[in-house]
Design a protein around this motif. Structure first.
Motif, short mmCIF file in Angstrom:
data_model
loop_
_atom_site.label_atom_id
_atom_site.label_comp_id
_atom_site.label_asym_id
_atom_site.label_seq_id
_atom_site.Cartn_x
_atom_site.Cartn_y
_atom_site.Cartn_z
N LYS A 20 -52.77 9.49 -53.14
CA LYS A 20 -53.05 9.67 -51.72
C LYS A 20 -54.17 8.70 -51.34
CE LYS A 20 -51.46 14.35 -51.58
NZ LYS A 20 -51.67 15.71 -51.11
N ILE A 32 -47.93 9.95 -57.49
CA ILE A 32 -48.17 9.66 -56.08
C ILE A 32 -49.67 9.71 -55.85
CG2 ILE A 32 -47.82 10.43 -53.71
CD1 ILE A 32 -45.16 11.64 -54.62
N LEU A 90 -52.73 8.31 -45.82
CA LEU A 90 -53.29 9.30 -44.91
C LEU A 90 -53.84 8.67 -43.64
CD1 LEU A 90 -55.14 11.44 -47.60
CD2 LEU A 90 -52.84 11.75 -46.68
N LYS A 150 -52.18 0.82 -44.42
CA LYS A 150 -50.94 0.08 -44.68
C LYS A 150 -51.17 -1.36 -45.06
CE LYS A 150 -47.93 2.73 -41.64
NZ LYS A 150 -47.01 2.65 -40.52
N LEU A 207 -44.15 3.46 -50.55
CA LEU A 207 -44.44 4.77 -49.98
C LEU A 207 -43.68 5.85 -50.71
CD1 LEU A 207 -44.45 3.98 -46.16
CD2 LEU A 207 -46.38 4.15 -47.73
N ALA A 208 -44.32 7.01 -50.86
CA ALA A 208 -43.70 8.15 -51.52
C ALA A 208 -42.43 8.55 -50.78
CB ALA A 208 -44.68 9.32 -51.56
N GLY A 209 -41.38 8.80 -51.50
CA GLY A 209 -40.11 9.20 -50.91
C GLY A 209 -39.23 8.04 -50.49
N GLU A 210 -39.76 6.83 -50.51
CA GLU A 210 -38.98 5.66 -50.11
C GLU A 210 -38.77 4.68 -51.26
OE1 GLU A 210 -40.48 3.79 -46.60
OE2 GLU A 210 -40.83 5.69 -45.60
N ARG A 230 -40.68 3.17 -55.16
CA ARG A 230 -41.71 3.28 -56.18
C ARG A 230 -41.91 1.93 -56.84
NH1 ARG A 230 -38.62 8.06 -58.10
NH2 ARG A 230 -37.55 6.47 -59.26
N GLU A 235 -49.09 7.81 -50.83
CA GLU A 235 -49.02 8.57 -49.60
C GLU A 235 -50.21 8.11 -48.76
OE1 GLU A 235 -49.66 13.14 -48.30
OE2 GLU A 235 -48.30 12.78 -49.99
N ASP A 292 -47.94 -0.55 -48.36
CA ASP A 292 -46.91 0.17 -47.59
C ASP A 292 -45.49 -0.13 -48.07
OD1 ASP A 292 -46.75 -2.40 -46.59
OD2 ASP A 292 -46.71 -1.79 -44.49
#
Length: 107
Positions: free
Chosen positions: A102, A100, A38, A43, A61-64, A66, A36, A58
């Motif tokens: 950060k 994940i 911040l 990136k 990214l988390a949710g896209e 792994r 993630e 980049d």
């Protein structure tokens, strides 16, 4: 006529035979690592896991997406454009787990 009836019966019975089917499924339970970000400047950081480069952070990214790696303890490092280490952490990832991390701006 007799041979024609036998032939038709043989074709009919052959058409009713179902060939056996076989399904195989493989479960990918390798642990996953995602980030993630911040800060937008994060990136461009280069990701290295145990000294092996996996490209820009980049991509994962988390949710896209792994990064799938093997179970165990790993050294996660991020490098800036000049090749300087800006983030370093040792993490343990078990089978089927996802982590994940950060990441902020470390420049």
């Amino acid at each position: 006529m007799k041979y024609l009836m036998i032939l038709m019966l043989a074709v009919f019975l052959a058409g009713c035979v179902q060939s056996p089917t076989h399904n195989t499924q493989v479960v990918d339970d390798r642990p996953g690592l995602a980030f993630e970000l911040l800060s937008s400047s994060a990136k461009v950081y280069e990701l290295k896991v145990d000294g092996v480069s996996y490209g820009r952070v980049d991509q994962y990214l988390a949710g896209e997406n792994r990064l799938r790696i093997i179970d165990g303890s790993h050294r996660i490092e991020l490098f800036d454009r000049q090749g300087k280490v800006v983030y370093s952490q040792r993490v343990y990832l078990g089978s089927g787990s996802n982590r994940i991390l950060k990441i902020g701006n470390y420049e």
